[in-house]
Design an enzyme around this catalytic site. Structure first.
Site, PDB file in Angstrom:
ATOM      1  N   SER A   1      -6.597   1.845  -4.003  1.00 25.82           N
ATOM      2  CA  SER A   1      -7.138   1.403  -5.394  1.00 25.82           C
ATOM      3  C   SER A   1      -7.134  -0.088  -5.485  1.00 25.82           C
ATOM      4  O   SER A   1      -6.371  -0.885  -4.758  1.00 25.82           O
ATOM      5  CB  SER A   1      -5.944   2.039  -6.535  1.00 25.82           C
ATOM      6  OG  SER A   1      -6.482   1.321  -7.556  1.00 25.82           O
TER       7      SER A   1
ATOM      8  N   TYR B   1       1.977   1.724 -10.358  1.00 27.41           N
ATOM      9  CA  TYR B   1       1.024   2.349  -9.713  1.00 27.41           C
ATOM     10  C   TYR B   1       0.345   1.527  -8.684  1.00 27.41           C
ATOM     11  O   TYR B   1       0.238   1.824  -7.369  1.00 27.41           O
ATOM     12  CB  TYR B   1      -0.072   2.825 -10.663  1.00 27.41           C
ATOM     13  CG  TYR B   1      -1.415   3.446  -9.996  1.00 27.41           C
ATOM     14  CD1 TYR B   1      -1.402   4.490  -9.308  1.00 27.41           C
ATOM     15  CD2 TYR B   1      -2.635   2.578 -10.122  1.00 27.41           C
ATOM     16  CE1 TYR B   1      -2.460   5.039  -8.848  1.00 27.41           C
ATOM     17  CE2 TYR B   1      -3.931   3.074  -9.550  1.00 27.41           C
ATOM     18  CZ  TYR B   1      -3.771   4.612  -8.857  1.00 27.41           C
ATOM     19  OH  TYR B   1      -4.617   4.655  -8.103  1.00 27.41           O
TER      20      TYR B   1
ATOM     21  N   LYS C   1       0.344   2.086  -4.370  1.00 26.18           N
ATOM     22  CA  LYS C   1      -0.709   2.020  -3.400  1.00 26.18           C
ATOM     23  C   LYS C   1      -0.728   0.925  -2.527  1.00 26.18           C
ATOM     24  O   LYS C   1      -1.194   1.434  -1.247  1.00 26.18           O
ATOM     25  CB  LYS C   1      -2.089   1.701  -4.407  1.00 26.18           C
ATOM     26  CG  LYS C   1      -2.316   3.126  -5.264  1.00 26.18           C
ATOM     27  CD  LYS C   1      -2.586   4.322  -4.235  1.00 26.18           C
ATOM     28  CE  LYS C   1      -3.125   5.339  -5.005  1.00 26.18           C
ATOM     29  NZ  LYS C   1      -3.360   6.677  -4.400  1.00 26.18           N
TER      30      LYS C   1
END
Length: 328
Positions: A117, A141, A145
């Site tokens: 991402s 998050y 990643k």
């Protein structure tokens, strides 16, 4: 080759499955159906229902279907939720990936494509984000990643696994109405949800350092994103053991939140003007990809524009409002 698509019953995963099949690749879907929809899995594609945290089931899926490549899209994906539940995000996104890679290397799988991402970059202070822009994620998050990329790369180097990490920017649109984004956490479905409820769309902050004061993002059509996976998978197969890629997947064009909302209201015929709310903490003013490396290495370029994204998302949204609840 036969590809295991984890998260293949989800919004992005279902598009990847179809793109791979259209390119003549054999696919198997692995999904716990926590957010995925079994109805998205095409006829003739095997579906294994389970979590990547289950090592025995993962190993059986790999051996039972003679898997030679994996596209890993399964995982938690909400930034706000990751702030509230960081331990869950690290457990599912990082430990789930570790379990999967352990089984993949033991099974002798040759290729691994990882869903990363643009969140790995955090809030970059640059006009265009390249793959060499420093990665400074600003939420759990994005951290998971980035750790995932490190883990994939390390496993590839240690075991001769060919790997690609694809850094998605803002994904929107649908290849067909039944595959539209049914979530309500990305900008386009959030705006569609409010408009269909006769509520004005919401803009978080109009005082950013951008031409119209609203955040600028790079939006990529999900069908273009899916085709990038096909190109990456084929590149890994052609390059052979130890191949390694990290690529931005975006259009390289910035669209402001206000511009995107204008496109959505035009597509829906709404006349509701947006309402302004305070800016959200941590929202970078501008995050736009430089996708030159993907074009050069993969021969891939996005073919669809913002209007395609909005129009297809609206058709899918209308269909979703009239269909039964998804099958889990």
């Amino acid at each position: 080759m036969t590809w295991l698509i984890t998260g293949g019953a989800g919004y992005i995963g279902a598009h990847v499955v179809r793109a791979m099949r259209a390119a003549g690749e054999r696919t198997v879907v692995y999904d716990d159906l926590s957010t995925g929809d079994a109805d998205r899995v095409p006829d003739g594609v095997p579906l294994v229902v389970g979590s990547t945290l289950d090592p025995k089931l993962v190993a059986r899926a790999l051996s039972g279907h003679e898997i030679t490549g994996v596209v890993h899209l399964a995982g938690r994906k909400r930034v706000d939720e990751s702030v509230e539940l960081p331990l869950r995000y690290y457990h599912e996104n990082v430990e789930g990936l570790r379990v999967l890679l352990d089984a993949v290397t033991a099974a002798g799988v040759s290729s691994f494509v990882f869903s990363s991402s643009a969140a790995v970059y955090g809030a970059p202070d640059t006009r265009l984000v390249t793959e060499d822009t420093p990665c400074v994620p600003v939420n759990p998050y994005g951290e998971t990643k980035l750790v995932g990329e490190w883990l994939v790369r390390a496993a590839g180097r240690a075991h001769g696994l060919s790997t690609a990490s694809l850094r998605y920017f803002n994904v929107a649109g649908a290849a067909s109405p039944e595959l539209a984004d049914s979530g309500k956490f990305n900008l386009v479905p959030m705006v569609l949800e409010r408009l269909t409820a006769n509520r004005p769309p919401r803009i978080f902050g109009t005082d950013h350092a951008t031409p119209d004061g609203t955040c600028v993002r790079d939006y990529i059509h999900v069908a273009d994103l899916a085709e990038a996976h096909v190109a990456a998978a084929r590149h890994l197969r052609e390059r052979g053991p130890g191949a390694e890629l990290t690529l931005n997947i975006g259009r390289g064009e910035g669209v402001s939140v206000r511009e995107m909302i204008s496109e959505i209201t035009a597509a829906t015929g709404s006349r509701l003007p947006p309402e302004v709310a305070p800016r959200r903490a941590g929202d970078p003013a501008r995050v736009v990809a430089c996708a030159d490396r993907a074009a050069r290495v993969l021969g891939w370029k996005p073919q669809r524009d913002v209007r395609d994204m909005v129009t297809s998302a609206w058709l899918g949204w209308q269909r979703a409002q009239s269909r039964p609840a998804p099958r889990r």
